[in-house]
Design an enzyme around this catalytic site. Structure first.
Site, mmCIF file in Angstrom:
data_model
loop_
_atom_site.group_PDB
_atom_site.id
_atom_site.type_symbol
_atom_site.label_atom_id
_atom_site.label_comp_id
_atom_site.label_asym_id
_atom_site.label_seq_id
_atom_site.Cartn_x
_atom_site.Cartn_y
_atom_site.Cartn_z
ATOM 1 N N GLU A 1 -7.422 13.482 -1.679
ATOM 2 C CA GLU A 1 -6.936 13.990 -0.475
ATOM 3 C C GLU A 1 -6.690 13.100 0.509
ATOM 4 O O GLU A 1 -5.908 13.281 1.425
ATOM 5 C CB GLU A 1 -7.992 15.193 -0.078
ATOM 6 C CG GLU A 1 -7.669 16.274 0.988
ATOM 7 C CD GLU A 1 -8.669 16.859 1.226
ATOM 8 O OE1 GLU A 1 -9.783 17.272 0.302
ATOM 9 O OE2 GLU A 1 -9.069 17.158 2.696
ATOM 10 N N LYS B 1 0.899 -1.185 -0.037
ATOM 11 C CA LYS B 1 0.159 -0.010 -0.018
ATOM 12 C C LYS B 1 0.759 1.288 -0.009
ATOM 13 O O LYS B 1 0.480 2.319 -0.618
ATOM 14 C CB LYS B 1 -0.774 0.101 1.164
ATOM 15 C CG LYS B 1 -2.138 -0.970 1.038
ATOM 16 C CD LYS B 1 -3.024 -0.924 2.125
ATOM 17 C CE LYS B 1 -4.204 -1.657 1.981
ATOM 18 N NZ LYS B 1 -5.343 -1.322 3.124
#
Ligand code: ATR
Length: 269
Positions: free
Chosen positions: A77, A65
């Site tokens: 964001e 990740k």
């Protein structure tokens, strides 16, 4: 037909292929969704080859990740706030990334009627999952959040990053008493999955609090068992979050929003 996949290592036990196939079926579209095992070494090249093989969207799981975040050129964001990515796609040839875990959790908490705004929340664990949910959790404006972790330095580090004027975020160990009466507990630790005991503060559980364990399984999770033993009546596992984060990824790739409740019903049959 869209070609999609989840990538990570290990990957064979991932529920993502089943979940996304159910989404596609209920929406009446054809997709191919594979589980692809990928090593951290050579990840960048492997990623490029997947897109050139025709994959248009990827879910990313452990341990990739953070690397996926670093390789992406455009981030939402939330993705920037978590510094990790679980969803990749391309826009005009540019690799884009999102992190839908936090939003998936928040949607599931709302669906289950568990209130965050103005509440005292305990987050157990300061690893990747904790980092992934904290920005979304703080956006929902709890009163206070305390992050408890076995390795306290990691909890202190996260508390320093996320403490702000609106929400007090502090850190603690697993053995100190809580400084407040908790309204909700969110377990992000992997103790249960590893079959290990979770040491916890004496006053962690109280009658009126709820518990949400990011883990899930056919049986009640170890953390929720512990919560129930300590008289917490509202306990939930993370299956709802898993489906909701998946639905958010699916929407990014297809512009279609799956019906999560319907998909969960089909999954359970
Ligand atoms: P994930 O991506 O699932 O969050 P991780 O980044 O390895 O995985 O984080 C695992 C979390 O579970 C950490 O907070 C870890 O605590 P440490 O930082 O002290 O390692 C926590 N954890 C794992 N086993 C635990 C145990 N037996 N008791 C308490 N916490 C545990």
């Amino acid at each position: 037909m869209k070609k999609l996949a989840v990538i990570g290592n290990p990957i064979s036990h991932s529920l993502s292929p089943s979940i996304h196939s159910i989404f596609a079926k209920t929406l009446g579209i054809d997709i191919q969704y594979d589980a692809v095992e990928i090593e951290t070494k050579g990840f960048e090249d492997r990623l490029a080859s997947l897109f050139s093989e025709g994959y248009s969207g990827l879910n990313v799981t452990l341990p990739l990740k953070e690397q996926a975040f670093a390789l992406a050129k455009k981030h939402t964001e939330t993705c920037s706030a978590t510094q990790s990515a679980n969803t990749l796609w391309k826009e005009n040839g540019v690799l884009c990334a999102d992190s839908t875990d936090g939003a998936g959790l928040m949607e599931d908490l709302i669906f289950k009627g568990l209130n965050i705004k103005g509440s005292n929340i305990v987050v157990l664990g300061a690893g990747g999952s904790s980092k992934a949910i904290l920005p979304s959790l703080l956006k929902a404006e709890p009163k206070e959040v305390i992050i408890l972790n076995r390795t306290i330095a990691k909890a202190i580090n996260l508390a320093e990053i996320y403490n702000n004027d609106k929400v007090k975020v502090s850190a603690g160990s697993l053995i100190e008493e809580l400084p407040f009466e908790s309204d909700g507990l969110i377990n992000t630790t992997s103790a249960g999955l590893l079959g290990q005991e979770l040491i916890h503060p004496k006053n962690l559980f109280n009658l009126n609090s709820w518990s949400y364990d990011l883990s899930y399984g056919e049986e009640t999770t170890k953390f929720n068992e512990l919560a129930k033993k300590n008289n917490v009546s509202r306990v939930h596992d993370g299956l709802g979050m898993l489906f909701r984060q998946a639905a958010l990824s699916f929407k990014i790739w297809t512009d279609l929003k799956p019906d999560v409740e319907e998909a969960m019903k089909i999954f359970r049959i």
